[in-house]
Design a protein around this motif. Structure first.
Motif, PDB file in Angstrom:
ATOM      1  N   ASP A  41       0.713  -1.266  -0.069  1.00 34.65           N
ATOM      2  CA  ASP A  41       0.056   0.194  -0.036  1.00 34.65           C
ATOM      3  C   ASP A  41       0.723   1.140   0.026  1.00 34.65           C
ATOM      4  O   ASP A  41       0.303   2.266  -0.229  1.00 34.65           O
ATOM      5  N   ASN A  42       2.120   1.217   0.248  1.00 33.42           N
ATOM      6  CA  ASN A  42       2.891   2.480   0.190  1.00 33.42           C
ATOM      7  C   ASN A  42       4.314   2.178  -0.118  1.00 33.42           C
ATOM      8  O   ASN A  42       5.066   3.166  -0.304  1.00 33.42           O
ATOM      9  N   ASP A  43       4.595   0.858  -0.485  1.00 31.96           N
ATOM     10  CA  ASP A  43       5.984   0.406  -0.912  1.00 31.96           C
ATOM     11  C   ASP A  43       7.112   0.580  -0.316  1.00 31.96           C
ATOM     12  O   ASP A  43       8.248   0.350  -0.347  1.00 31.96           O
ATOM     13  N   ASN A  44       6.914   0.908   1.045  1.00 31.09           N
ATOM     14  CA  ASN A  44       7.915   0.911   2.161  1.00 31.09           C
ATOM     15  C   ASN A  44       8.234  -0.390   2.783  1.00 31.09           C
ATOM     16  O   ASN A  44       7.212  -1.227   2.917  1.00 31.09           O
ATOM     17  N   TRP A  45       9.406  -0.697   3.181  1.00 31.65           N
ATOM     18  CA  TRP A  45       9.878  -2.051   4.072  1.00 31.65           C
ATOM     19  C   TRP A  45       9.192  -1.634   5.488  1.00 31.65           C
ATOM     20  O   TRP A  45       9.404  -0.425   5.880  1.00 31.65           O
ATOM     21  N   ALA A  46       8.734  -2.709   6.157  1.00 28.77           N
ATOM     22  CA  ALA A  46       8.284  -2.677   7.486  1.00 28.77           C
ATOM     23  C   ALA A  46       8.460  -3.949   8.116  1.00 28.77           C
ATOM     24  O   ALA A  46       8.649  -5.027   7.449  1.00 28.77           O
ATOM     25  N   LEU A  47       8.055  -3.890   9.418  1.00 24.68           N
ATOM     26  CA  LEU A  47       7.934  -5.157  10.156  1.00 24.68           C
ATOM     27  C   LEU A  47       6.544  -5.527   9.846  1.00 24.68           C
ATOM     28  O   LEU A  47       5.688  -4.728   9.690  1.00 24.68           O
ATOM     29  N   PRO A  48       6.348  -6.839   9.938  1.00 27.09           N
ATOM     30  CA  PRO A  48       4.991  -7.384   9.794  1.00 27.09           C
ATOM     31  C   PRO A  48       3.846  -6.875  10.944  1.00 27.09           C
ATOM     32  O   PRO A  48       4.600  -6.565  12.068  1.00 27.09           O
ATOM     33  N   SER A 140       9.138   6.183  11.889  1.00 30.74           N
ATOM     34  CA  SER A 140       8.359   5.583  12.861  1.00 30.74           C
ATOM     35  C   SER A 140       8.933   4.161  13.055  1.00 30.74           C
ATOM     36  O   SER A 140       9.027   3.557  14.058  1.00 30.74           O
ATOM     37  N   MET A 141       8.991   3.289  11.725  1.00 29.91           N
ATOM     38  CA  MET A 141       9.339   2.002  11.775  1.00 29.91           C
ATOM     39  C   MET A 141      10.896   1.744  12.019  1.00 29.91           C
ATOM     40  O   MET A 141      11.073   0.764  12.696  1.00 29.91           O
ATOM     41  N   ARG A 142      11.665   2.596  11.436  1.00 32.89           N
ATOM     42  CA  ARG A 142      12.847   2.593  11.640  1.00 32.89           C
ATOM     43  C   ARG A 142      13.386   2.895  13.175  1.00 32.89           C
ATOM     44  O   ARG A 142      14.153   2.092  13.796  1.00 32.89           O
ATOM     45  N   LEU A 143      12.597   3.617  13.936  1.00 37.24           N
ATOM     46  CA  LEU A 143      12.868   3.844  15.294  1.00 37.24           C
ATOM     47  C   LEU A 143      12.584   2.578  16.192  1.00 37.24           C
ATOM     48  O   LEU A 143      13.188   2.202  16.991  1.00 37.24           O
ATOM     49  N   ARG A 144      11.471   1.707  15.464  1.00 40.39           N
ATOM     50  CA  ARG A 144      10.939   0.653  16.210  1.00 40.39           C
ATOM     51  C   ARG A 144      12.218  -0.550  15.973  1.00 40.39           C
ATOM     52  O   ARG A 144      12.799  -1.324  17.077  1.00 40.39           O
ATOM     53  N   ILE A 145      12.772  -0.588  14.851  1.00 36.70           N
ATOM     54  CA  ILE A 145      13.609  -1.629  14.494  1.00 36.70           C
ATOM     55  C   ILE A 145      14.955  -1.364  15.124  1.00 36.70           C
ATOM     56  O   ILE A 145      15.539  -2.141  15.830  1.00 36.70           O
ATOM     57  N   ASP A 146      15.495   0.101  15.272  1.00 35.06           N
ATOM     58  CA  ASP A 146      16.761   0.415  15.907  1.00 35.06           C
ATOM     59  C   ASP A 146      16.477   0.292  17.495  1.00 35.06           C
ATOM     60  O   ASP A 146      17.482  -0.319  18.142  1.00 35.06           O
TER      61      ASP A 146
END
Length: 158
Positions: A41-48, A140-146
């Protein structure tokens, strides 16, 4: 096609009109790789991850969402953090819903299944942390992974 547009600290962002508890899952395999999806839906990489349904627990939602989006069965192993920054809103164009962020991020390890795409994930891959940091990921997703990669002793509460 329905789109998801993430805004962070953007004065032009639409005002939030809902708050939906959701989960994200950091799945790490024995090689130290992280399971990532490329959202359709936005072509971003993310956590499931995704919304917690009525009648299910946070853990049940995490296991279900990971399986639906990746084909991988997981066992939850811990809490990374709770993310509820009101400056992050998510606009779903299909119904004009604008959600304020509210995500519980859990850690997990795989216990079966095989990476498989879905309607929500155009790509599903096991990636090394060094590869993950080079991907196009919303802040915001990068923060979670970091936060997960920092191996903190206690969960983040934002």
């Amino acid at each position: 096609m329905s789109r998801r547009i993430d805004y962070y600290d953007d004065p032009n962002a639409p005002a939030a009109n809902s708050l939906v508890p959701s989960v994200n899952v950091v799945v790490e395999n024995a090689k130290g790789e992280i399971l990532m999806i490329r959202r359709t839906d936005n072509d971003n990489w993310a956590l499931p991850g995704g919304a917690i349904d009525l009648g299910e627990s946070v853990t049940q939602a995490a296991i279900r969402e990971t399986k639906e989006e990746t084909g991988v069965d997981v066992e939850i192993s811990g809490l990374v953090g709770i993310y509820s920054d009101p400056k992050h809103v998510i606009h779903y164009t299909s119904n004009d819903e604008v959600r304020q962020e509210f995500s519980i991020v859990l850690a997990a390890h795989p216990k079966g299944g095989y990476p498989t795409t879905s309607d929500e994930s155009g790509e599903v891959r096991w990636l090394t942390p060094s590869r993950v940091i080079s991907l196009h990921i919303h802040p915001s997703m990068r923060l979670r992974i970091d936060d997960y990669l920092k191996n903190q002793k206690s969960p983040v509460v934002d």
